[in-house]
Enzyme design. Sequence first.
Site, PDB file in Angstrom:
ATOM      1  CB  THR A   1      -0.945   0.033   1.220  1.00 41.20           C
ATOM      2  OG1 THR A   1      -0.156  -0.168   2.393  1.00 41.20           O
ATOM      3  CG2 THR A   1      -2.001  -1.050   1.125  1.00 41.20           C
TER       4      THR A   1
ATOM      5  CD  GLU B   1      28.222  -0.699  -8.314  1.00 45.98           C
ATOM      6  OE1 GLU B   1      27.543  -0.335  -9.276  1.00 45.98           O
ATOM      7  OE2 GLU B   1      27.879  -0.480  -7.138  1.00 45.98           O
TER       8      GLU B   1
ATOM      9  CG  HIS C   1      25.288   1.488  -5.811  1.00 51.12           C
ATOM     10  ND1 HIS C   1      25.568   0.787  -6.962  1.00 51.12           N
ATOM     11  CD2 HIS C   1      23.972   1.786  -5.867  1.00 51.12           C
ATOM     12  CE1 HIS C   1      24.462   0.682  -7.687  1.00 51.12           C
ATOM     13  NE2 HIS C   1      23.483   1.279  -7.040  1.00 51.12           N
TER      14      HIS C   1
END
Lengths: 304, 368
Positions: free
Chosen positions: A29, A222, A261
């Site tokens: 929701t 990466e 990141h």
Amino acid sequence: MTDIYEILRGQKDADGNYQKKKVIVQGITGKYGSTHAKLMLDYGTNIVAGVTPGKGGQIFEDKVPIYESVKEAVEATGAEISIVFVPAKFFLGAAKDALESGIKLLVAIPEHVPIRDAMEAIELAKKKDAIIIGPNTPGVIVPGLIKVGIMPATPFSTGKVAVLSKSGTLLYEISNNLTSAGFGQNITIGIGGDPVNGTRMIDAFDMVKDDPELEAMVIVGEIGGDSEEILAQHIIDTGFSKPIVGYIAGRQAPKEKRMGHAGAIVMGNYGSAESKISMFAKANIPVAKRPGEVAVLLAGKMNS
Amino acid sequence: MRLLEYQAKELFKEFGIKTPPSISSKDIEKGRKDAKELGYPFVIKVQVPVGGRGKAGGIQKCSSDDEFELKYPQLLNMSIKGEKTRAILLEKMADIEKELYLSLFLNRSKRCYTIIASSEGGVEIESVKNQTIREVGLGDVDTQTAKEVANEIGLKDSQEEQFVDMLQRLSKLTIEKEAELAEINPLAILKDGTLIALDGKVMTDDSSNFRHDELQKYQEKSELEKQAEKSGFSLVELEGNIAVIGNGAGLVMSTFDLVSDNGGKPATFLDVGGGATTETVYEALTLISKMKRVKGILVNLYGGIVKTTTVAEAFIQAYNNNLIDIPVFARLMGTESEKAKEMLKDTKTKMFDSIEDAINGVVMEANK
């Protein structure tokens, strides 16, 4: 090891079609959860239940019943896959609910989950013989069959190449290039950009490598950590012979800076692009200089 | 969070790890008081969030007021590898017999803490020889393991005891503060046989910041970085003149690589994130407009869930409000990219189909 293909698609029926596996959405929701639940439904993912504490008994989009807990949702539906959209600080609780209720594949979308919480969830998953993908992952997709994630649908097409990627957008970009070049995907798995991953590069490799339909693999790494190096060594040790092409982002990134990141940080030589690229070279995996070159290198490998 | 030496040492003290007497300051008035309190001779150490400061001249001996007045301002105004001095630490000199290395770090692939120790310290970890490496799980380091490590690096008797104690305290710090790395380098054995932490580095897990209010005072972010965080995107500031913007850390890193490969110097690494809206992109442009050194903006977007038109709209608003007057080189792919290109057709944004062409354009512009 738990078979990810078995969980995501099962066995083919008499007509040669894979099964439509049941999926639960935790946090259905919320703004993010509801948007992506709709997109997954549009893709054809068989979402059978949502979970939002306090909203049990409601119905999502006129078709998906909402439950108070994963336990209730699993009892009602028998689903083995769940995708989590809760805020990072509630992730551990949501993961425990899922894993203790019999979920076998947990796709963990939230970014910024504390490492300690991620590690605790991973420990529990090991005990329960379950797979966690993520946190901070775009998810997993078997093109044309099931999308459990937040990736857009358009870059992907059915085919025989597996793509494993730490980055989300590079996964889309590179898959799109592969699709344009005629290389559809058998499965793509987002490893996630965090320091600790439920499914590491090497785990993802082992999950997909024995699929008889698989013809090639693309590994999108990466900077940060050593999962690419460990995977390269594993590929050398196991003598995997199908074509593999790599890409490593962050060659020019400064040291000791987190590049977007949480996991993308070079400490000394640990995590550097040079270290990864040189290990890939040892494993005979060509590394593209730019994302657009991946499909070109793969075509070269497939034809040699 | 990457703690500076003086911050790491504050944590060391809190956990009972010995450090030399030292005081930190951010201006010379406070520095003068500290100098009096500490007494000459001492060393002046710049506090920067990057390694290699000794070689760069960031650590200077100081034995008189005259020397202090000369060296303190010099060190306060210096930059190392593009990082400005954040603070100054005055520290008593130690009488060193030998330098060792000790760290605990989060081993990502093994998903546990790992001890690295060596009888040869004082250099960066890559150059540390004869490393003893021990994986230790997620809990405290037990006495037996700590003893074995001490013995492996040649410590006995009182020194072994002190090392075991120090390692266990460091392990406690690592767990309680949710550190990815806690390093004592060098760990010095003094002439009198005492073990002491001469330098320290601690990196904590940013994702756990919400349950570590006590660490917030150590947050050393630039104004721009703070604003970026508030708006939900990640920004790394660099010294170049090309602002690199994109969505998704991997894609921005990749763009960043190509800019550098082609002779460009990035000024930002700016990831607007997976949930970018017109407002957040507009805020990103506002941040960049304040960076006077930026001569060109490079945009690389792969529209997925985020529509490229959402981003184009932000640029149009920015032009209408005269927020940006520097050239923009953009490559927009994915959702609604044709429409986005149409929207930006008559603006200062130059559109490219390939990122390589966009990069060539922006590098030429920035190097003019």
